[in-house]
Write a protein that holds these residues in place. Structure first.
Motif, PDB file in Angstrom:
ATOM      1  N   VAL A  15       0.812  -1.212   0.000  1.00 18.52           N
ATOM      2  CA  VAL A  15       0.000   0.000   0.000  1.00 18.52           C
ATOM      3  C   VAL A  15       0.855   1.275   0.000  1.00 18.52           C
ATOM      4  N   VAL A  16       2.083   1.216   0.523  1.00 14.64           N
ATOM      5  CA  VAL A  16       2.979   2.372   0.547  1.00 14.64           C
ATOM      6  C   VAL A  16       4.402   1.890   0.304  1.00 14.64           C
ATOM      7  N   TYR A  17       5.124   2.576  -0.599  1.00 16.59           N
ATOM      8  CA  TYR A  17       6.558   2.334  -0.783  1.00 16.59           C
ATOM      9  C   TYR A  17       7.226   3.682  -0.956  1.00 16.59           C
ATOM     10  N   THR A  22      18.849  10.315   3.019  1.00 14.73           N
ATOM     11  CA  THR A  22      19.540  10.908   4.168  1.00 14.73           C
ATOM     12  C   THR A  22      19.450  12.424   4.176  1.00 14.73           C
ATOM     13  N   ASP A  23      19.170  13.051   3.031  1.00 16.50           N
ATOM     14  CA  ASP A  23      19.027  14.508   2.996  1.00 16.50           C
ATOM     15  C   ASP A  23      17.617  14.958   3.402  1.00 16.50           C
ATOM     16  N   GLY A  24      16.763  14.005   3.778  1.00 17.92           N
ATOM     17  CA  GLY A  24      15.413  14.318   4.219  1.00 17.92           C
ATOM     18  C   GLY A  24      14.354  14.232   3.139  1.00 17.92           C
ATOM     19  N   SER A  25      14.759  14.069   1.899  1.00 21.03           N
ATOM     20  CA  SER A  25      13.775  13.978   0.819  1.00 21.03           C
ATOM     21  C   SER A  25      13.132  12.595   0.783  1.00 21.03           C
ATOM     22  N   VAL A  26      11.938  12.548   0.247  1.00 20.62           N
ATOM     23  CA  VAL A  26      11.187  11.299   0.108  1.00 20.62           C
ATOM     24  C   VAL A  26      10.777  11.155  -1.348  1.00 20.62           C
ATOM     25  N   ARG A  27      11.007   9.973  -1.905  1.00 21.38           N
ATOM     26  CA  ARG A  27      10.594   9.686  -3.285  1.00 21.38           C
ATOM     27  C   ARG A  27       9.744   8.424  -3.291  1.00 21.38           C
ATOM     28  N   LEU A  28       8.979   8.265  -4.351  1.00 24.00           N
ATOM     29  CA  LEU A  28       8.089   7.109  -4.503  1.00 24.00           C
ATOM     30  C   LEU A  28       8.561   6.282  -5.690  1.00 24.00           C
TER      31      LEU A  28
END
Length: 149
Positions: A15-17, A22-28
């Motif tokens: 349902v979530v990936y 480490t730089d705080g960013s989030v990608r999908l």
């Protein structure tokens, strides 16, 4: 009450990936609506398959006939592996011992996953891995499927 191993056994739907860098960013990596299935058997076998929901078919209906761009897109929008697994309840980990994988570098490797089980939701996080030129941790949420092994 079931132990952790007994609670893991079955089929799980992704349902979530998220890739948390480490730089705080989030990608999908598999988009906003990833497709995926995780299978844990009672005989310590694991199988994982994850894809983007918006994958495009090859122009030619030939498994080996895709253009370089189509093949690259297909490779980058899918990950799958199988093998055996072991659980360390004290450490809160499940380790996937990889026997075959679409990313050949993982074959023969042990992939440690930190787990949290809450009812029918399984959360797995990874150690930092190199992906897309940066170190990141995978964060995956799996919902128990109605189809239980």
């Amino acid at each position: 009450m079931k132990n952790v191993l007994e609670q893991l056994v079955g089929q799980w739907r992704l349902v979530v990936y998220e890739s948390r860098y480490t730089d705080g960013s989030v990608r999908l990596p598999m988009g906003e609506h990833p497709n995926g299935v995780l299978l844990y058997t009672a005989h310590d076998q694991v199988s994982v398959h994850m894809t983007r929901h918006d994958r495009q078919p090859f122009i030619v209906n030939d498994w080996l006939g895709g253009t370089d761009e189509e093949v690259r897109s297909a490779y980058e929008s899918y990950i799958g592996y199988f093998g055996h697994y072991s659980v360390d309840e004290n450490a809160g980990t499940v380790t996937h011992h990889i026997e075959g994988c679409s990313f050949q570098n993982w074959v023969g490797q042990d992939l440690v996953r930190y787990f949290m089980l809450e009812s029918d939701l399984l959360t797995l996080t990874t150690d930092p891995v190199l992906m897309g030129g940066g170190e990141r941790r995978g964060y995956l949420e799996w919902q128990r499927s109605l189809n239980v092994l």
